[in-house]
Design a protein around this motif. Structure first.
Motif, mmCIF file in Angstrom:
data_model
loop_
_atom_site.group_PDB
_atom_site.id
_atom_site.type_symbol
_atom_site.label_atom_id
_atom_site.label_comp_id
_atom_site.label_asym_id
_atom_site.label_seq_id
_atom_site.Cartn_x
_atom_site.Cartn_y
_atom_site.Cartn_z
ATOM 1 N N SER A 118 55.958 73.662 -33.605
ATOM 2 C CA SER A 118 56.920 73.830 -34.671
ATOM 3 C C SER A 118 58.306 73.569 -34.140
ATOM 4 O O SER A 118 58.569 73.624 -32.956
ATOM 5 N N GLN A 140 57.515 80.250 -32.158
ATOM 6 C CA GLN A 140 56.843 79.084 -32.730
ATOM 7 C C GLN A 140 55.331 79.230 -32.709
ATOM 8 O O GLN A 140 54.637 78.700 -33.576
ATOM 9 N N GLN A 160 65.166 68.456 -48.330
ATOM 10 C CA GLN A 160 64.704 69.727 -48.886
ATOM 11 C C GLN A 160 65.404 70.022 -50.211
ATOM 12 O O GLN A 160 64.773 70.475 -51.168
ATOM 13 N N LEU A 181 58.706 71.625 -39.147
ATOM 14 C CA LEU A 181 59.674 71.756 -40.233
ATOM 15 C C LEU A 181 59.691 70.506 -41.094
ATOM 16 O O LEU A 181 59.732 70.584 -42.330
ATOM 17 N N ASP A 196 56.347 70.196 -43.066
ATOM 18 C CA ASP A 196 56.358 71.044 -44.249
ATOM 19 C C ASP A 196 57.218 70.437 -45.352
ATOM 20 O O ASP A 196 56.810 70.372 -46.520
ATOM 21 N N ALA A 246 51.905 71.450 -40.692
ATOM 22 C CA ALA A 246 53.000 72.406 -40.569
ATOM 23 C C ALA A 246 52.512 73.767 -40.068
ATOM 24 O O ALA A 246 53.250 74.484 -39.379
ATOM 25 N N ASN A 295 55.245 81.641 -40.954
ATOM 26 C CA ASN A 295 56.355 81.203 -41.797
ATOM 27 C C ASN A 295 55.934 81.318 -43.261
ATOM 28 O O ASN A 295 55.045 80.593 -43.727
#
Length: 440
Positions: free
Chosen positions: A31, A189, A327, A353, A356, A378, A385
């Motif tokens: 991650s 992570q 995002q 990140l 995802d 992800a 998360n």
């Protein structure tokens, strides 16, 4: 193939933190940073605030313009000042100073190479940062700052084993705050949140100044917040702010916790103060989504407009980052544009990140089959998360995979029932719509 879990054991060793990698490498990437980049290591020999270092170094260079070490120190301090102020106009100044240093001393100039690596990381040019860090290490294998730059770059590039190795090399050479905070970063992570907290407490014990203490306290509070404990997080953010009243992330963190606790007026006040000081895209997005959750769409739109403006300003100063804008576009703009931006980001770095974000953008565009593969990537490192689990659950729900969707939506709310004032209620509604297991 999915990688097997990487088991990281934390032990005290001469004041340091040792990693024992007991897992088996089987492909895949780690991650990315759970909460953005760690501070770049300061320039060698720098004392005091960045403003004082910049002023003193500029004065020295007026007298000795051929001092390559002073040019490297100036460039590195400009990078630090950009981080503290969120002002990307320092980046071209940093590059000019660091390249001047390298031109004056092209051989064995580890300070300038490390500074250029830190600058590249700040601009999200992670492959370039890795190259500069490798060159600095080739010049001086004990130049600890280069390992900090290398660890950050490898993490963002998705090079799991290499990132952990770089953190270990940093710990071996300089077991201080910069090393312990990166160790915590690596541990979290991989789902090792208790050990991440231990590493941060070790970092706090050795913090040399108020800014470092505030950073460590803030990171400890973030662990509480991301684990669904907003009361403890709020107290931790306050401790960070008490350590350094000018530390803006603690103010933004306090707003997160206040929003989770339902104190929206306090959250709006503190978010407003934070973006007034440092208009980071993440703060603007968080504030916009809080406004949107309250039905205040005009004020939300103002924050989103500022986010786009900050992205343009960063790009004008050499920053290559489509993640935050992608995002935003996925949830509040054009999903097709989000996919375009995030595919470009995915080509530059394979962090979870980005996996995802791209998966979610594809879902918003209706491409759920492809989206699911990225959502699974992800989650591959075990990072707890809540937003990742929510995204995966919604993608599975769209594909009719009811049991899997139920599992991941419930997990998101178990990890952090307050992960977003806008999307946590949607996660609950989606979970309710699925009913109980076996109930159709």
């Amino acid at each position: 193939m999915r990688r097997l879990p990487l088991l990281l054991t934390t032990v005290a060793l001469c004041g340091g933190l040792a990693f024992a990698a007991l897992g088996t490498e089987d492909g895949g990437a780690p991650s990315a940073a759970p909460r953005g980049a760690l501070p770049a290591p300061g320039p060698a020999g720098a004392d005091g605030s960045p403003e004082r270092v910049i002023s003193a170094t500029q004065q020295r260079l007026r007298q000795l313009p051929g001092d390559s070490s002073a040019w490297a120190r100036l460039g590195g301090t400009y990078v630090e000042q950009a981080r503290l102020t969120s002002d990307p106009s320092y980046y071209p100044k940093a590059e000019e100073a660091l390249r001047r240093s390298l031109a004056l001393a092209p051989e064995a100039n580890a300070d300038a190479l490390t500074g250029l690596g830190a600058l590249a990381n700040a601009r999200h040019r992670f492959a370039e940062a890795k190259e500069f860090a490798d060159r600095a290490i080739a010049v001086s294998a004990y130049h600890w700052q280069a390992y900090a730059v290398l660890a950050d770059a490898q993490t963002q590039l998705g090079n799991d084993t290499e990132a952990t190795a770089a953190v270990q090399a940093l710990l071996d050479r300089r077991p201080g705050t910069a090393a312990f905070t990166r160790a915590a970063y690596d541990l979290e992570q991989h789902g090792q949140t208790d050990r991440a907290g231990l590493a941060l407490r070790q970092a706090l014990a050795g913090a040399a100044n108020d800014a470092d203490r505030a950073f460590c306290l803030h990171q400890l509070a973030e662990l509480e917040q991301d684990s669904g404990r907003p009361e403890a997080a709020l107290a931790g953010y306050q401790r960070a702010q008490d350590a350094d009243p000018q530390y803006t992330p603690a103010l933004a963190g306090r707003a997160r916790a206040e929003a989770a606790l339902g104190d929206t007026e306090a959250a709006l006040r503190d978010y407003g103060a934070a973006v007034g000081r440092v208009p980071l895209p993440q703060y603007l997005l968080d504030l916009g989504e809080l406004y949107e959750s309250l039905g205040r769409t005009e004020q939300a739109g103002q924050q989103y407009g500022l986010l786009a403006a900050e992205h343009r300003l960063a790009a004008e100063n050499g920053v290559v980052d489509d993640l935050a804008l992608g995002q935003y576009q996925a949830d509040h703009g054009d999903p097709a544009e989000a996919v375009r931006l995030l595919r470009a980001e995915w080509q530059r770095r394979r962090s979870v990140l980005v996996a995802d974000a791209l998966g979610w953008a594809l879902h918003r565009q209706g491409a759920d089959r492809e989206a699911l593969g990225l959502a699974e990537q992800a989650g591959r490192t075990g990072w707890p998360n809540a937003r990742f689990r929510y995204h995966q659950g919604e993608i599975e729900r769209a594909l009719g995979q009811r049991d899997a969707a139920r599992t991941h939506l419930a997990e998101a709310l178990r990890i952090d029932p307050h992960f977003s004032p806008l999307y946590a209620p949607q996660a609950r509604a989606a979970l309710d719509s699925l009913g109980t297991a076996g109930g159709g």
